[in-house]
Design an enzyme around this catalytic site. Structure first.
Site, mmCIF file in Angstrom:
data_model
loop_
_atom_site.group_PDB
_atom_site.id
_atom_site.type_symbol
_atom_site.label_atom_id
_atom_site.label_comp_id
_atom_site.label_asym_id
_atom_site.label_seq_id
_atom_site.Cartn_x
_atom_site.Cartn_y
_atom_site.Cartn_z
ATOM 1 N N ASP A 1 16.239 38.000 5.391
ATOM 2 C CA ASP A 1 15.604 39.094 6.142
ATOM 3 C C ASP A 1 15.989 40.466 5.568
ATOM 4 O OD1 ASP A 1 14.186 37.486 7.800
ATOM 5 O OD2 ASP A 1 15.243 37.973 9.644
ATOM 6 N N THR B 1 12.416 29.932 14.608
ATOM 7 C CA THR B 1 12.911 30.698 15.766
ATOM 8 C C THR B 1 12.416 30.133 17.101
ATOM 9 O OG1 THR B 1 12.912 32.640 14.332
ATOM 10 C CG2 THR B 1 13.172 33.066 16.649
HETATM 11 N N1 GLU Z 1 14.411 35.808 10.900
HETATM 12 C C1 GLU Z 1 13.443 36.434 11.718
HETATM 13 C C2 GLU Z 1 14.017 37.618 12.447
HETATM 14 O O1 GLU Z 1 15.172 37.668 12.690
HETATM 15 C C3 GLU Z 1 12.832 35.530 12.713
HETATM 16 C C4 GLU Z 1 12.068 34.464 12.048
HETATM 17 C C5 GLU Z 1 11.058 33.832 12.933
HETATM 18 O O2 GLU Z 1 10.746 34.299 14.003
HETATM 19 O O3 GLU Z 1 10.564 32.821 12.520
HETATM 20 O O4 GLU Z 1 13.321 38.477 12.783
#
Ligand code: GLU
Length: 565
Positions: free
Chosen positions: A418, A378
């Site tokens: 998720d 992210t």
């Molecule tokens: N998939 C996560 C989310 O949507 C984020 C992953 C990350 O921050 O590395 O919360």
């Protein structure tokens, strides 16, 4: 190459702060500044920077993934909250992540390959926001990334490290030819940092999107290729179809704001858990004199951790895609409810157990908390333009390099991991269970803060999986209660307490920082602690007395720049 340029100009109280950008990579920040210099708006600069990040930080985000974006229109004094979260394909089953014995798959098994890919939402969301707030033509915003993809850029140390650590990419095409080479002994090694990397396929994809708009991505050859890549994956092929792509719709969500001290904090509502959980933490802490405490003191770390555990416990029980599950968002943020939650905190002892609360008059739904496994990748982009408009954008392909499949020069996401893997536990439904067209619960927390006059005070956000919320909460307290600059807030050592997420709801302290010295004292208070690296990636801008101070997280490779006028 990490420096902060703050240009202190003599300004009058009502002067507009200088345009500023902060992102996870110097190429992206410089591109944002270049767009702002050409009189582009905050959204223009954010889009151009995002396309560069897709190229230079391919492990974290891109058009193969999704994101959430807050936009502040200074002239109209209007906030918009955009949801570009991935949706599950129409054909998935709730048992998507269960093996034939009905046991949850191991995370790497679920993440790699086709089944974890959701329909990407980032590009559709950016186009929707650009239609409303853009100044420069859409096509212009892709030119810097097209140029850089064709000319090449030096591989950064962090990208190299991520490539070196990855067991799958060197064995697969096209990632192997793109990012790796053979050494003298015939061993596959990642290209060294500093080596020039070109990505002509991505340049070609961007060129089509630049000319034809996001429709080129959601219909036609790019969409066909994405679906084909996912459906023909050797490992766990998925069901994502061209129709899923053609039907994708970004959403505008109702804004989620709440006062904290003399400020108003706005963050992302569900399907991200970020906003509700952040505002719960702040709402609980409002009852304690945080400004009287020192930033890394035992009492501050204890109180913030306890507030955090209470909020994360509610997160695990109540939060999910509001189009599928009734989320009692208002009740979870009611002052009286938060007052009752705050009353559970002792200044001297850690709570032994932190169950979710009961914010509704009726009995809480008989639910089980789901598992929560997201891995940190992210990215976060903060931009302020010359007219005072702001963008706070967190975007993601979920795990590092997403599901490891590439199409058109970019990685596809594994965002469906998720979801809770088990749709039911002990015969009870889990709110965040997989379902067709549902959005998996996120933790992304793009945030904007306003002062008591309603003027924009800060733009911030971070990567970090479910730890994002704790990283942002600590930074908000640093900005508001401890009056820190953005860089000082970002530099603070991190600590994270997540009930219902981490096993035992323990308290993590950032390795190699002074906080690790609090371990014994915190354990004496009843906390279960662990010392570990906590790699936040906060990128933010504070506006203080008409001056913008940007900050970039030294734990990653970011850069904040302010444009002189
Ligand atoms: N998939 C996560 C989310 O949507 C984020 C992953 C990350 O921050 O590395 O919360």
């Amino acid at each position: 190459m990490r420096f902060i340029l703050i240009i202190a100009l003599a300004t009058t109280a009502c002067a507009k702060p200088n345009p500023t950008a902060s992102t996870a990579n110097p190429h992206a920040t410089k591109t944002a500044i270049h767009i702002l210099k050409k009189n582009g708006s905050a959204i223009d600069a954010a889009i151009a920077a995002q396309m560069i990040l897709n190229l230079v930080e391919p492990q974290s985000s891109g058009i193969g993934g999704g994101g959430f974006l807050l936009h502040w229109n200074a002239k109209k004094q209007k906030l918009h909250s955009y949801d570009g979260r991935e949706t599950a394909p129409a054909n998935i089953k709730p048992s998507l992540f269960l093996n034939p014995q009905k046991q949850p798959l191991a995370f790497p098994d679920a993440m790699i390959g086709g089944i974890a890919a959701g329909t990407p939402g980032l590009l559709a969301m950016l186009q929707q926001a650009h239609n409303k707030h853009g100044k420069l033509p859409w096509r212009d915003l892709f030119q810097p990334a097209i140029k850089l993809a064709e000319k090449g850029f030096p591989i950064s140390p962090r990208l190299r490290q991520m490539l070196a650590r990855d067991p799958i990419l060197p064995k697969r095409e096209p990632s192997r030819s793109l990012y790796y080479q053979q050494d003298k002994n015939g061993k596959t090694k990642p290209l060294p940092s500093g080596a020039i990397l070109k990505n002509p396929k991505l340049a070609q994809t961007f060129r089509q999107i630049a000319e034809q708009g996001a429709a080129a991505f959601y219909q036609g050859a790019i969409a066909q290729n994405i679906a084909k890549t996912i459906r023909s994956a050797k490992h766990r092929p998925g069901t994502l179809s061209p129709q899923d792509l053609a039907q994708y719709k970004p959403k505008m969500r109702p804004n989620l704001c709440r006062p904290y001290r003399n400020f108003t904090v706005c963050a992302m509502p569900p399907p991200s858990s970020g906003g509700v959980t952040l505002l719960q933490i702040l709402g609980i802490l409002e009852r304690f004199p945080m400004s009287a405490m020192k930033p890394q003191s035992l009492e501050a770390v204890h109180l913030i951790s306890e507030a955090s555990r209470l909020a994360y416990a509610d997160r695990a029980h109540y939060l999910a895609d509001p189009d599928f599950i009734a989320v009692p968002q208002k009740a979870l943020l009611k002052p009286n409810y938060l007052k009752a939650r705050a009353a559970m905190i002792s200044p001297h002892r850690a709570m032994t157990q932190v169950p979710p609360g009961n914010p509704l008059a009726a009995k809480p739904p008989p639910r089980q908390k789901g598992d929560d496994l997201s891995l940190p990748s992210t990215t976060h982009i903060s931009v302020l333009d010359g007219e005072g408009n702001a963008v706070s954008l967190t975007s993601s392909i979920e795990g590092p390099f997403g599901n490891h499949l590439m199409s058109g020069g970019f990685f596809l996401n594994n965002q469906l991991t998720d979801f809770a893997f088990a749709p039911q536990k002990n015969g009870r439904a889990v709110a965040n269970a997989p379902a067709p067209k549902k959005r998996p619960l996120s933790s992304m927390t793009p945030t904007l803060i306003f002062d008591e006059e309603g003027a924009l005070f800060a733009i911030l956000g971070s990567p970090g999986g479910s730890r994002i919320i704790a990283y942002v909460a600590e930074s908000v307290i640093a900005l508001i209660d401890w009056n820190m600059t953005m860089q000082e807030a970002i530099d603070l050592p991190r600590f994270v307490a997540r009930e219902g997420v981490a096993r035992g709801g323990g308290l993590e302290l950032e390795q190699g920082t002074a906080l690790a010295n609090l371990k014994d004292s915190l354990e004496k208070m009843g906390h279960q602690t662990a010392i570990r690296p906590l790699v936040s990636g906060l990128h933010g801008i504070r506006i203080h007395q008409s001056l913008a101070d940007g900050g970039a997280d030294r734990r990653r490779e970011g850069l904040a720049l302010t444009l002189s006028r």
